[in-house]
Design a protein around this motif. Structure first.
Motif, short mmCIF file in Angstrom:
data_model
loop_
_atom_site.label_atom_id
_atom_site.label_comp_id
_atom_site.label_asym_id
_atom_site.label_seq_id
_atom_site.Cartn_x
_atom_site.Cartn_y
_atom_site.Cartn_z
N PRO A 1 -9.89 0.69 15.14
CA PRO A 1 -8.60 0.35 14.54
C PRO A 1 -7.50 1.37 14.81
CG PRO A 1 -10.10 1.18 12.88
CD PRO A 1 -10.91 1.03 14.13
N LEU A 2 -6.28 0.85 14.80
CA LEU A 2 -5.08 1.67 14.82
C LEU A 2 -4.29 1.33 13.57
CD1 LEU A 2 -2.88 3.49 15.99
CD2 LEU A 2 -2.12 1.55 17.38
N ILE A 3 -4.06 2.34 12.72
CA ILE A 3 -3.38 2.14 11.44
C ILE A 3 -2.13 3.01 11.41
CG2 ILE A 3 -3.59 2.47 8.94
CD1 ILE A 3 -6.57 1.88 9.22
N LEU A 4 -1.06 2.45 10.90
CA LEU A 4 0.18 3.19 10.70
C LEU A 4 0.34 3.46 9.21
CD1 LEU A 4 2.88 4.38 11.60
CD2 LEU A 4 3.83 2.06 11.60
N VAL A 5 0.48 4.75 8.86
CA VAL A 5 0.65 5.15 7.46
C VAL A 5 2.03 5.78 7.29
CG1 VAL A 5 -0.25 6.55 5.55
CG2 VAL A 5 -1.84 5.60 7.25
N ALA B 1 -3.32 -2.42 10.71
CA ALA B 1 -2.88 -2.41 9.31
C ALA B 1 -1.75 -1.40 9.14
CB ALA B 1 -4.03 -2.08 8.37
N VAL B 2 -0.95 -1.62 8.12
CA VAL B 2 0.07 -0.67 7.69
C VAL B 2 -0.26 -0.27 6.27
CG1 VAL B 2 2.52 -0.28 7.23
CG2 VAL B 2 1.83 -1.75 9.13
N ILE B 3 -0.22 1.03 5.99
CA ILE B 3 -0.50 1.51 4.63
C ILE B 3 0.69 2.35 4.17
CG2 ILE B 3 -2.08 2.79 3.15
CD1 ILE B 3 -4.30 2.30 5.16
N ILE B 4 1.18 2.03 2.99
CA ILE B 4 2.29 2.79 2.39
C ILE B 4 1.73 3.68 1.29
CG2 ILE B 4 4.53 2.65 1.26
CD1 ILE B 4 4.56 1.36 3.99
N ALA B 5 1.91 4.98 1.45
CA ALA B 5 1.44 5.94 0.46
C ALA B 5 2.55 6.22 -0.55
CB ALA B 5 1.00 7.24 1.14
N ASN B 6 2.20 6.20 -1.81
CA ASN B 6 3.15 6.52 -2.88
C ASN B 6 4.46 5.75 -2.71
OD1 ASN B 6 1.16 8.47 -3.44
ND2 ASN B 6 2.24 10.02 -2.26
N PRO B 7 4.41 4.42 -2.68
CA PRO B 7 5.61 3.62 -2.39
C PRO B 7 6.71 3.83 -3.41
CG PRO B 7 3.84 2.23 -3.23
CD PRO B 7 3.23 3.58 -2.97
N LYS B 8 7.94 3.87 -2.92
CA LYS B 8 9.11 4.03 -3.77
C LYS B 8 9.85 2.71 -3.96
CE LYS B 8 8.61 8.54 -3.91
NZ LYS B 8 8.13 9.22 -5.13
N THR B 9 9.55 1.73 -3.13
CA THR B 9 10.23 0.43 -3.15
C THR B 9 9.19 -0.67 -3.03
OG1 THR B 9 12.09 1.43 -1.98
CG2 THR B 9 12.02 -0.97 -2.05
N GLY C 1 10.68 -10.73 8.60
CA GLY C 1 9.46 -11.44 8.23
C GLY C 1 8.19 -10.73 8.62
N CYS C 2 8.28 -9.58 9.28
CA CYS C 2 7.07 -8.87 9.70
C CYS C 2 6.29 -8.30 8.52
CB CYS C 2 7.41 -7.77 10.70
SG CYS C 2 7.94 -8.41 12.31
N VAL C 3 6.89 -8.31 7.34
CA VAL C 3 6.14 -7.93 6.14
C VAL C 3 4.98 -8.90 5.91
CG1 VAL C 3 7.57 -9.26 4.54
CG2 VAL C 3 6.41 -7.21 3.72
N PHE C 4 5.04 -10.09 6.52
CA PHE C 4 4.01 -11.10 6.32
C PHE C 4 2.97 -11.14 7.45
CE2 PHE C 4 8.02 -13.18 4.64
CZ PHE C 4 7.80 -12.79 3.33
N THR C 5 3.19 -10.37 8.52
CA THR C 5 2.39 -10.60 9.73
C THR C 5 1.20 -9.66 9.89
OG1 THR C 5 3.77 -9.14 11.10
CG2 THR C 5 4.43 -11.46 10.95
N LYS C 6 1.17 -8.56 9.17
CA LYS C 6 0.09 -7.60 9.31
C LYS C 6 -0.51 -7.26 7.95
CE LYS C 6 -0.03 -7.30 13.53
NZ LYS C 6 -1.27 -7.72 14.17
N PRO C 7 -1.81 -6.93 7.91
CA PRO C 7 -2.37 -6.45 6.64
C PRO C 7 -1.61 -5.21 6.17
CG PRO C 7 -4.12 -6.94 8.20
CD PRO C 7 -2.83 -7.02 8.97
#
Length: 265
Positions: free
Chosen positions: A116-120, A144-152, A165-171
């Motif tokens: 896997p390739l993950i963007l954090v 996958a995309v992972i948001i740490a300590n999200p502010k929004t 709409g890319c908020v819907f396209t990836k885990p």
């Protein structure tokens, strides 16, 4: 016969306006608003539950709408005044939808790849940057995309709009920095942190194994916890007067170097 709503004082429309404006309302109800043809299509493709579709007939006909969604959703025709109240964009396509949000738990991520390739991204605040990061993730087809300590919250209309709409396209998952580091290490994923401290040029590293690229904010960078957990800190050489660049641009450079090394697989 299709239901119609013409008054902005309608109780349902008032509730939808709150979804548009207030993160608190989105969290309380578990619902959010989608605006635009492509965004709605991507949400449906991403297995989001669509509760209601609203359309303004001067911009999109009911027959065109039904060919777009191809499913017998609850459909409501709305007036120009109602549409203008709910629409977030000045130039748009006459279609809105109410959808159920997802939980975005780390445990829900299904990694389809054995490499896997993950963007954090840690603590991103600006919806525009988050949207641009999600577009990069989609363009590079990360796992996958992972948001740490999200502010929004992810269903902020500005994120949906700027991500096209890319908020819907990836885990996508969210969690604390500690939780995410634990998750990455448990899955034997190497951690490469974009940082100024103890770093090497990004192109000198091998990203062909399971990899997480981690980026922080332009103002404060990554927290010490990430720098301690990092397999290797990496840096993009800067040739101008400043020592940082926009986080979404940096993420794009690092992610596509990883894809280059993997022959864009």
């Amino acid at each position: 016969m299709t239901k119609q709503i013409t008054s902005v004082q309608n109780a349902f429309i008032k509730d939808l306006f709150q979804l548009k404006e207030k993160s608190r309302a989105r969290k309380k109800t578990g619902n959010f608003l989608i605006e635009g043809k492509r965004e709605l299509s991507l949400a449906i493709k991403g297995d989001y539950t669509i509760e209601t579709v609203l359309f303004y007939s001067e911009l999109i006909s009911e027959s065109e709408l039904k060919s777009l969604i191809d499913t017998p959703y609850n459909i409501i025709e709305i007036s120009k005044e109602v549409y203008q109240k709910l629409a977030h964009r000045d130039t748009t396509e006459g279609v809105l939808a109410v959808a159920k949000s997802k939980q975005h738990s780390l445990n829900d991520i299904q990694l389809s790849s054995t490499n896997p390739l993950i963007l954090v991204a840690e603590a991103p605040e600006k919806p525009g940057n988050i949207g641009a990061i999600l577009r990069t993730a989609d363009a590079a087809n990360v796992d996958a995309v992972i948001i740490a300590n999200p502010k929004t919250d992810l269903y902020n209309p500005n994120i949906i709009r700027s991500s096209v709409g890319c908020v819907f396209t990836k885990p996508i998952a969210t969690g604390t920095t500690t939780q995410i580091i634990t998750y990455l290490k448990a899955n034997s994923i190497h951690i490469y942190c974009a940082a100024l401290q103890a770093s090497v040029n990004y192109h000198t590293q091998d990203y062909t194994k399971p990899t997480a690229i981690v980026v922080g904010t332009e103002a404060t960078g990554l927290s010490d916890e990430w720098l301690t957990a990092s397999t290797q800190n990496i840096i993009i050489p800067m040739q101008g007067e400043i020592d940082s660049m926009n986080v979404s641009v940096a993420a794009g450079i690092l992610i596509f170097e990883t894809k280059r090394q993997r022959n864009f697989k």
